[in-house]
Design a protein around this motif. Structure first.
Motif, mmCIF file in Angstrom:
data_model
loop_
_atom_site.group_PDB
_atom_site.id
_atom_site.type_symbol
_atom_site.label_atom_id
_atom_site.label_comp_id
_atom_site.label_asym_id
_atom_site.label_seq_id
_atom_site.Cartn_x
_atom_site.Cartn_y
_atom_site.Cartn_z
ATOM 1 N N ILE A 212 25.749 46.552 39.250
ATOM 2 C CA ILE A 212 25.758 45.520 39.817
ATOM 3 C C ILE A 212 25.736 44.382 40.841
ATOM 4 C CG2 ILE A 212 26.820 42.939 38.854
ATOM 5 C CD1 ILE A 212 26.662 44.278 36.064
ATOM 6 N N ARG A 213 25.298 44.116 41.468
ATOM 7 C CA ARG A 213 26.466 43.546 42.804
ATOM 8 C C ARG A 213 26.025 42.244 42.556
ATOM 9 N NH1 ARG A 213 24.604 46.581 48.473
ATOM 10 N NH2 ARG A 213 23.964 48.602 47.966
ATOM 11 N N ALA A 214 27.833 41.258 42.989
ATOM 12 C CA ALA A 214 27.372 40.059 42.483
ATOM 13 C C ALA A 214 28.146 39.880 43.747
ATOM 14 C CB ALA A 214 28.060 39.832 41.642
ATOM 15 N N GLU A 215 27.657 37.769 43.506
ATOM 16 C CA GLU A 215 28.414 36.768 44.593
ATOM 17 C C GLU A 215 30.579 36.600 44.480
ATOM 18 O OE1 GLU A 215 29.726 34.678 48.276
ATOM 19 O OE2 GLU A 215 28.274 36.348 48.244
ATOM 20 N N SER A 216 31.334 37.433 44.730
ATOM 21 C CA SER A 216 32.309 37.003 43.975
ATOM 22 C C SER A 216 33.194 36.698 44.444
ATOM 23 C CB SER A 216 32.896 38.152 43.211
ATOM 24 O OG SER A 216 31.429 38.768 42.535
ATOM 25 N N VAL A 217 34.671 36.389 43.958
ATOM 26 C CA VAL A 217 35.530 36.131 44.424
ATOM 27 C C VAL A 217 36.338 37.244 44.216
ATOM 28 C CG1 VAL A 217 38.147 35.639 45.172
ATOM 29 C CG2 VAL A 217 35.527 33.699 45.997
ATOM 30 N N LEU A 218 37.451 38.776 44.781
ATOM 31 C CA LEU A 218 37.783 39.442 43.996
ATOM 32 C C LEU A 218 39.729 39.246 44.286
ATOM 33 C CD1 LEU A 218 37.706 42.320 43.350
ATOM 34 C CD2 LEU A 218 38.132 43.158 44.969
ATOM 35 N N ARG A 219 40.316 38.937 43.736
ATOM 36 C CA ARG A 219 41.796 38.757 44.138
ATOM 37 C C ARG A 219 42.480 40.009 43.812
ATOM 38 N NH1 ARG A 219 42.370 33.884 44.958
ATOM 39 N NH2 ARG A 219 40.225 32.582 44.798
ATOM 40 N N LEU A 220 42.770 40.701 44.427
ATOM 41 C CA LEU A 220 44.008 42.219 43.964
ATOM 42 C C LEU A 220 45.995 41.453 44.220
ATOM 43 C CD1 LEU A 220 44.217 45.296 44.617
ATOM 44 C CD2 LEU A 220 45.033 44.693 46.910
ATOM 45 N N TYR A 221 46.061 41.893 43.060
ATOM 46 C CA TYR A 221 47.562 41.350 42.352
ATOM 47 C C TYR A 221 48.645 43.315 42.755
ATOM 48 C CZ TYR A 221 45.773 37.198 40.925
ATOM 49 O OH TYR A 221 44.695 36.189 40.153
ATOM 50 N N VAL A 222 48.962 43.189 43.127
ATOM 51 C CA VAL A 222 50.414 44.403 43.011
ATOM 52 C C VAL A 222 51.912 43.723 42.316
ATOM 53 C CG1 VAL A 222 51.920 45.693 44.675
ATOM 54 C CG2 VAL A 222 49.716 44.572 45.383
ATOM 55 N N ASP A 223 52.369 44.549 41.327
ATOM 56 C CA ASP A 223 53.525 43.781 40.184
ATOM 57 C C ASP A 223 53.004 42.047 39.808
ATOM 58 O OD1 ASP A 223 54.611 46.421 40.662
ATOM 59 O OD2 ASP A 223 56.173 46.128 41.645
ATOM 60 N N GLY A 224 52.121 41.754 39.538
ATOM 61 C CA GLY A 224 51.605 40.752 38.970
ATOM 62 C C GLY A 224 51.916 39.478 40.320
ATOM 63 N N ALA A 225 51.216 39.835 41.368
ATOM 64 C CA ALA A 225 52.063 38.955 42.397
ATOM 65 C C ALA A 225 50.794 38.841 43.297
ATOM 66 C CB ALA A 225 52.710 38.552 43.576
ATOM 67 N N GLU A 226 49.809 37.637 43.716
ATOM 68 C CA GLU A 226 48.859 37.902 44.611
ATOM 69 C C GLU A 226 49.008 38.084 45.675
ATOM 70 O OE1 GLU A 226 45.027 35.521 46.317
ATOM 71 O OE2 GLU A 226 46.611 34.319 43.697
ATOM 72 N N VAL A 227 47.777 39.449 46.468
ATOM 73 C CA VAL A 227 48.994 39.911 47.680
ATOM 74 C C VAL A 227 47.393 40.333 49.048
ATOM 75 C CG1 VAL A 227 50.958 41.345 47.233
ATOM 76 C CG2 VAL A 227 48.667 41.997 47.599
ATOM 77 N N ALA A 228 46.103 39.402 48.067
ATOM 78 C CA ALA A 228 44.966 39.488 48.919
ATOM 79 C C ALA A 228 44.166 39.316 48.084
ATOM 80 C CB ALA A 228 45.170 40.712 49.694
ATOM 81 N N ASN A 229 42.977 38.950 49.176
ATOM 82 C CA ASN A 229 41.898 38.046 48.181
ATOM 83 C C ASN A 229 40.804 38.167 49.320
ATOM 84 O OD1 ASN A 229 41.491 35.863 49.107
ATOM 85 N ND2 ASN A 229 42.967 35.049 48.530
ATOM 86 N N ASP A 230 38.694 38.049 49.046
ATOM 87 C CA ASP A 230 37.962 38.110 49.771
ATOM 88 C C ASP A 230 36.781 38.099 48.749
ATOM 89 O OD1 ASP A 230 37.539 38.729 52.462
ATOM 90 O OD2 ASP A 230 35.451 39.482 51.170
ATOM 91 N N HIS A 264 45.845 45.130 39.785
ATOM 92 C CA HIS A 264 45.296 45.076 39.092
ATOM 93 C C HIS A 264 44.172 43.890 40.069
ATOM 94 C CE1 HIS A 264 47.013 41.355 37.879
ATOM 95 N NE2 HIS A 264 45.938 41.323 37.457
ATOM 96 N N VAL A 265 42.905 44.371 39.837
ATOM 97 C CA VAL A 265 41.780 42.860 40.790
ATOM 98 C C VAL A 265 41.566 41.882 39.659
ATOM 99 C CG1 VAL A 265 41.461 44.115 42.294
ATOM 100 C CG2 VAL A 265 39.837 44.509 41.065
ATOM 101 N N THR A 266 41.024 40.838 40.510
ATOM 102 C CA THR A 266 40.610 40.143 38.658
ATOM 103 C C THR A 266 38.763 40.187 40.703
ATOM 104 O OG1 THR A 266 41.449 37.820 39.968
ATOM 105 C CG2 THR A 266 42.174 39.132 37.698
ATOM 106 N N VAL A 267 38.128 39.362 38.956
ATOM 107 C CA VAL A 267 36.565 38.164 39.644
ATOM 108 C C VAL A 267 36.170 37.216 39.106
ATOM 109 C CG1 VAL A 267 34.262 39.880 40.371
ATOM 110 C CG2 VAL A 267 35.936 41.400 40.291
ATOM 111 N N ASP A 268 36.089 37.155 40.087
ATOM 112 C CA ASP A 268 35.677 35.659 39.875
ATOM 113 C C ASP A 268 34.330 35.824 39.832
ATOM 114 O OD1 ASP A 268 34.560 32.924 39.119
ATOM 115 O OD2 ASP A 268 36.598 32.343 41.303
#
Length: 417
Positions: A212-230, A264-268
């Motif tokens: 699957i390919r999807a236009e998304s916002v990916l957010r990266l969390y380290v120990d529960g805190a967001e540190v990067a996104n794209d 962990h990451v979350t995908v929007d």
């Protein structure tokens, strides 16, 4: 080829992007220059960049696109040779470029071979001696000379430029072979780690989403805190996540995992809708289709393979319909659409990475010349230095800029002896 007793003003170790430009720059300053390359040809990694199309720089520049212990280190280098100078240089040697996607520059032919061919022709025009298949055993400083002990004989130079690359893409010659030389000169090195690389996930549903390919916002969390996104086109694989958004945040994930942190990451999947707007959409669909399935509604704006996974992660049946779905359940579903969680447990290896993080500490280099603070006449360039960039032509721009500056000042250094 026998190198025995050959003598040069500047010798460049490595014929990648940084090494070739360093040699051009040194030769243009009047230095008698040679390149020693352990592969059988120059620029192998350059040829595979961007699937052979080679996004070689970006009009949009700034410290924020570069990473390392001291990203500001790049600024004095780019002031001497930045994106504009890079585009102009390639035009000068016969390689026209074109801009795509608001700042991304490619050869007009969209072939990386055009860049390599142009560089090799310029090296030939300048009389730079290029030696391939050279196995360097060690490099030592003996008085004013750098002595290169190789399997093909010994040679020496007044200035030395190390542009041997990092560890990403070993098949192209980037295998960490420059590290022993650096350490032999007393330089401190941070461990090389894969960057711009696919990340490995824990969840079993990844096999279901593979392809699957999807236009998304990916957010990266380290120990529960967001540190990067794209934001961009995310690609799911049977082992995890790939694509530009995954590459852009992977450096932070790799470092965090090395330190034993939870990642962990979350995908929007609905980046153009906020949570309220998504809920309003789902509620309108419920009013219109009280007997319809939630799965069908999701397939109206998402890849249909995503729907069953999102429903299960929201605690809903794959056959759930609107008639029995409360607002709370719709909210749980919206939460998954806006933030499907994937626990990151690792990354792919150096062989799969576009670039690596780590290398020679920038605090041990002069940032206006790329010369070593420890060894006069020793210069560094490219991926061997603890600077790496984001996707979008930034790593090649660092190679061009650091190579040009190192070559120019190495030539000047040799000329003073």
């Amino acid at each position: 080829m026998n190198l025995h007793n050959r003598c040069y003003d500047v010798i460049v170790a490595g014929a990648g992007a940084a090494g070739m430009l360093a040699a051009v720059s040194a030769a243009r300053s009047g230095a008698r220059t040679a390149i020693l390359e352990h592969m059988e040809e120059a620029g192998k990694k350059l040829l595979v960049t961007g699937n052979g199309k080679c996004n070689f720089t970006n009009r949009v520049q700034g410290m924020e696109f570069y990473r390392g212990q001291d990203p500001a280190f790049v600024l004095p280098v780019f002031q001497q040779f930045g994106a504009r100078e890079t585009i102009g240089f390639f035009r000068e040697i016969g390689v026209l470029s074109k801009e795509k996607r608001g700042g991304y520059y490619y050869p007009a032919s969209e072939q990386a071979q055009a860049l390599r061919r142009g560089l090799l022709l310029e090296l030939e025009r300048l009389g730079v001696a290029c030696f391939y298949g050279i196995g360097i055993r060690r490099i030592e400083k003996n008085g004013k000379w750098f002595v290169f002990d190789t399997k093909q004989g010994s040679c020496k130079s007044k200035a030395c430029i190390l542009a041997t690359g990092g560890k990403a893409a070993k098949k192209t010659g980037s295998d960490g072979s420059g590290l022993p030389y650096l350490k032999g000169f007393g330089h401190s090195v941070t461990e090389f780690l894969p960057a711009l690389v696919q990340m490995q996930g824990k969840q079993s549903f990844l096999k279901e989403l593979a392809g699957i390919r999807a236009e998304s916002v990916l957010r990266l969390y380290v120990d529960g805190a967001e540190v990067a996104n794209d934001r961009g086109e995310l690609q799911f694989t049977d082992f995890g996540v790939s694509g530009i958004p995954a590459f852009q945040v992977s450096r932070f994930a790799v470092y965090a995992l090395k330190e034993g942190k939870q990642v962990h990451v979350t995908v929007d999947f609905a980046p153009d809708l906020n949570r309220r707007e998504l809920m309003e959409f789902l509620e309108r669909q419920k009013l219109r289709r009280t007997d319809g399935r939630l799965r069908d509604t999701l397939s109206g704006f998402l890849n249909q393979k995503l729907a069953p996974v999102l429903l299960r992660e929201a605690g809903l049946s794959e056959q759930a319909d609107f008639s029995g779905c409360s607002r709370r359940r719709l909210s749980l579903l919206a939460e998954q659409v806006k933030g499907l969680r994937v626990d990151i447990i690792g990354s792919k290896s150096f062989d799969h990475a576009q670039v690596c993080a780590g290398g020679a500490l920038t605090c041990e280099l002069f940032n206006d010349t790329m010369e070593s603070r420890r060894v006069p006449g020793l210069f560094l360039a490219g991926e061997l230095v603890d600077i790496d960039g984001m996707c979008g032509g930034y790593n090649l721009q660092w190679a061009w800029s650091s190579g040009w500056v190192a070559g120019k000042h190495a030539g000047c250094f040799a000329g003073r002896l």
